[in-house]
Design an enzyme around this catalytic site. Structure first.
Site, PDB file in Angstrom:
ATOM      1  N   GLU A  51       0.864  -1.177   0.000  1.00 35.60           N
ATOM      2  CA  GLU A  51       0.000   0.000   0.000  1.00 35.60           C
ATOM      3  C   GLU A  51       0.898   1.223   0.000  1.00 35.60           C
ATOM      4  O   GLU A  51       1.752   1.393   0.868  1.00 35.60           O
ATOM      5  CB  GLU A  51      -0.893  -0.033   1.246  1.00 35.60           C
ATOM      6  CG  GLU A  51      -2.013   0.982   1.218  1.00 35.60           C
ATOM      7  CD  GLU A  51      -2.838   0.965   2.509  1.00 35.60           C
ATOM      8  OE1 GLU A  51      -2.814  -0.045   3.249  1.00 35.60           O
ATOM      9  OE2 GLU A  51      -3.477   1.989   2.786  1.00 35.60           O
ATOM     10  N   ASP A  62      -5.471   9.543   9.733  1.00 30.09           N
ATOM     11  CA  ASP A  62      -4.188   9.016  10.181  1.00 30.09           C
ATOM     12  C   ASP A  62      -3.772   9.498  11.554  1.00 30.09           C
ATOM     13  O   ASP A  62      -4.022  10.627  11.941  1.00 30.09           O
ATOM     14  CB  ASP A  62      -3.099   9.364   9.157  1.00 30.09           C
ATOM     15  CG  ASP A  62      -3.227   8.517   7.910  1.00 30.09           C
ATOM     16  OD1 ASP A  62      -3.258   7.282   8.048  1.00 30.09           O
ATOM     17  OD2 ASP A  62      -3.339   9.082   6.807  1.00 30.09           O
TER      18      ASP A  62
END
EC number: 4.2.1.20
Lengths: 258, 402
Positions: A51, A62
């Protein structure tokens, strides 16, 4: 509709009775020059897919580790365009599926069609767009028809059963099961409902189900991996690359259950 | 006072709006939308809201004829909608109150919010104290510095204020952290978004709760003048006071509407907060809007002397009103806003918030070009007490208002 490469690779892994392992890196952390080295290292280590995180100024999904890596990548001048361009220069060496993880705005700024074109040229197999829920996904899926690029859908612990089924119906590649309510990053523990949640999800889904968010050590890789078709590890790998501790990554991979 | 209005179901204003959020939040947004729809059908909800708006906030607030300002400028008759007289000193309380009542309907006892100038944070902390809700406020580091008094105010009210270090430490960064917190605590926490921004249904909910500004203005101006105004001016950060003021007049095509963005150091310097003037479309914080960004889609920092306008996008409904040409969007610099602030302070004895001062400066120029029997309304969205230190720093010792 033909089954896309990303899904075939995941299904093959499951068919062999093994668990998939997806490694997340922040592209451009350490400079664009280190991208080739990182990708080939992970490929040689035997990950199922990679990824490729694209840095963004406002990464709301995040946690601290990836936020900081993103800032380093931004400072190094990385962006969606030059990351894909860099990948295209060594794509012949890559045999592991690459999945681009980016927030939506850089794609819009690039132009959706131009972005998809660049993805094709760089041999990208999948997309993960954390701020693009099912309701908004047609702007991307309409452009992916006839390509070998899969839009990976996320399912969360808060998604009700009916919604899970709706998402599962359109899923391709694999389903990204978010294992915590919260952002990416290291977690000490997971909720008790997780096992049941992942079991339900596997029943609903016709594509492999991979668990991610918060999985940061070999023990968790093993435990969570056992409940799903595989795991996605991000912050721990990002941190290990930043610390120059590649051995730690090999350790995470070696301990995966068979 | 406040009535439910019909809105489109899709969460779109033309091409703007939408729901660009992590999957973890989708269920909460759907739940919020359902709860709001249910509340809209419940007269008891509006009865309670109106009770607090009247006896707690102090509504309706006056539509004040600014006689000296009118005379000094020599043009249109100027009226000020006095949102600055609300409890907590700005229009933000209208929305905070409505959303707190909604949160309680959903059985949520914890509230998270972001704040820029601190006005929305203070309003949220206030309603949380009033209804015994746990309150956490995210505020950019830079804003914590320039609005120190408001931080203390929130703490006095029992809220926890978290200073956000990321980015430039302003409103955008505070929203990022508030969203992250909400994702992690979504099951028992409601996010009281403070402006007409964010994913659907927030822009609609905020607009509906702020709509009382325009509804009162409409009634008051007809009482005083026997007709609707010729022009209305309001400042735009995310755009909540402006959308609340404009909304009830959108279909009255003879009423000209002006939204005033923050031009910061000047549009040509790149250091501004005028997203509509900048004309770049994109997605930020859950909605498709005009967003300040570079060619790579990286969001740019906004710049404005006024913390409340220091945001790199403008709410989706404003973007649409711009596109269809219904509202004219203009921009006013920091220096001009400071002039507007001094002008109103000296002519009317009202110190406006720096945000509202943008509207005042623009309106003052507009009024001069209008006829004496024309009517101009300015939305005075907040009072300037919180800005006195900033203004003093900006004007300096040698130029203390002279």
């Amino acid at each position: 509709m033909a089954i896309k490469t990303l899904q075939k690779v995941m299904e093959a892994k499951v068919a062999e009775g093994e668990k998939a392992f997806v490694a997340y890196i922040m592209a451009g952390d350490g400079g664009l020059d280190s991208l080739r080295e990182q990708i080939l290292f992970l490929q040689d280590s035997g990950v199922t897919a990679i990824e490729l995180g694209i840095p963004f100024t406002d990464p709301v999904a995040d946690g601290p580790v990836i936020q900081e890596a993103g800032l380093r990548a931004l400072e190094a001048g990385a962006n969606l365009r030059n990351i894909l361009k860099t990948i295209s220069t060594f794509k012949e060496e890559i045999h592991t599926p690459l999945v681009v993880m980016t927030y939506l705005n850089p794609i819009i700024a690039y132009g959706i069609q131009n972005f998809i074109k660049a993805c094709k040229q760089s041999g990208i197999s999948g997309l993960i767009i954390p701020d693009l829920p099912l309701e908004e996904s047609t702007i991307i899926t309409s452009e992916l028809q006839g390509t070998d690029i899969a839009l990976v859908q996320l399912v969360s612990l808060t998604s009700p059963q009916q919604r899970i089924e709706k998402i599962a119906k359109t899923a391709e590649g694999f389903i990204y099961a978010v294992t915590v309510n919260g952002t990416t990053g290291v977690r000490q523990e997971f909720t008790e409902q997780l096992e049941q949640h992942l079991a339900n999800l596997k029943i609903a889904s016709k594509v492999p189900v991979l668990a991610g968010f918060g999985i940061s050590n070999a023990q968790q890789v093993k435990e969570i991996g056992a409940m799903a078709d595989g795991v996605i590890v991000g912050s721990a790998i990002v941190q290990a690359f930043h610390d120059g501790n590649n051995k730690q990554i090999t350790e995470l991979l070696r301990k995966q259950p068979v | 006072m406040v009535k439910a209005i019909e809105q489109e179901q899709t969460g779109r204003y033309g091409k703007f709006g939408g729901q660009y959020v992590p999957e973890t939040l989708m269920t909460a947004l759907i739940e919020l939308e359902d709860a709001y729809k249910e509340a809209q059908q419940d007269p008891a909800f509006y009865e309670e809201l109106n009770y607090y708006l009247k006896d707690y906030v102090g509504r309706e607030n006056p539509l004040y004829f600014a006689g000296r300002l009118t005379k000094k400028l020599g043009g249109a008759k100027i009226y000020l909608k006095r949102e600055d007289l609300n409890h907590t000193g700005a229009h933000k309380i209208n929305n905070a109150l409505g959303q707190a009542l909604l949160a309680m309907r959903m059985g949520k006892k914890k509230i998270v919010a972001e704040t820029g100038a601190g006005q929305h944070g203070v309003a949220t902390a206030t309603v949380c104290a009033l209804f015994d809700l746990e309150c956490i406020i995210f505020m950019g580091k830079e804003d914590v510095r320039r609005q120190a008094l408001n931080v203390f105010r929130m703490e006095l009210l029992g809220a926890k204020v978290v200073s956000v270090d990321q980015g430039a430490g302003t409103l955008k960064d505070a929203v990022n952290e508030a969203l992250r917190y909400w994702v992690a605590n979504v099951e028992d926490t409601h996010y009281i978004l403070g402006s007409a921004l964010g994913p659907h249904p927030f822009p609609q909910i905020v607009s509906d709760f702020q709509r009382i500004i325009g509804l009162e203005t409409r009634k008051q101006i007809v009482e005083k003048e026997g007709r609707l105004p010729d022009a209305i001016v309001a400042c735009i950060g995310g755009g909540s006071n402006a959308i609340g003021m404009f909304h009830p007049f959108v279909e009255d095509e003879d009423v000209k509407l002006y939204g005033v963005e923050a031009a910061g150091s000047g549009l040509d310097t790149g250091l501004h907060a005028a997203a509509i003037a900048d004309q770049k479309e994109g997605v930020l914080h859950g909605a498709y809007m005009y967003v300040l960004q570079d060619d790579n889609g990286f969001i740019q920092e906004a710049h404005s002397i006024s913390a409340g306008l220091d945001y790199p996008a403008v709410g989706p409904e404003h973007c649409h009103l711009h596109d269809i040409g219904r509202v004219k969007y203009e921009a006013v610099t920091d220096q001009e806003a400071l002039e507007g602030l001094q002008l109103l302070s000296r002519t009317e004895g009202i110190i406006p918030a720096l945000e509202s001062s943008h509207a005042i400066f623009y309106a003052a120029n507009l009024a001069k070009e209008m006829n004496k029997d024309d009517i101009l309304v300015i939305c005075l969205s907040g009072r300037g007490d919180k800005d006195v230190q900033t203004v003093r720093d900006a004007l300096g010792g040698n130029n203390n208002g002279n």
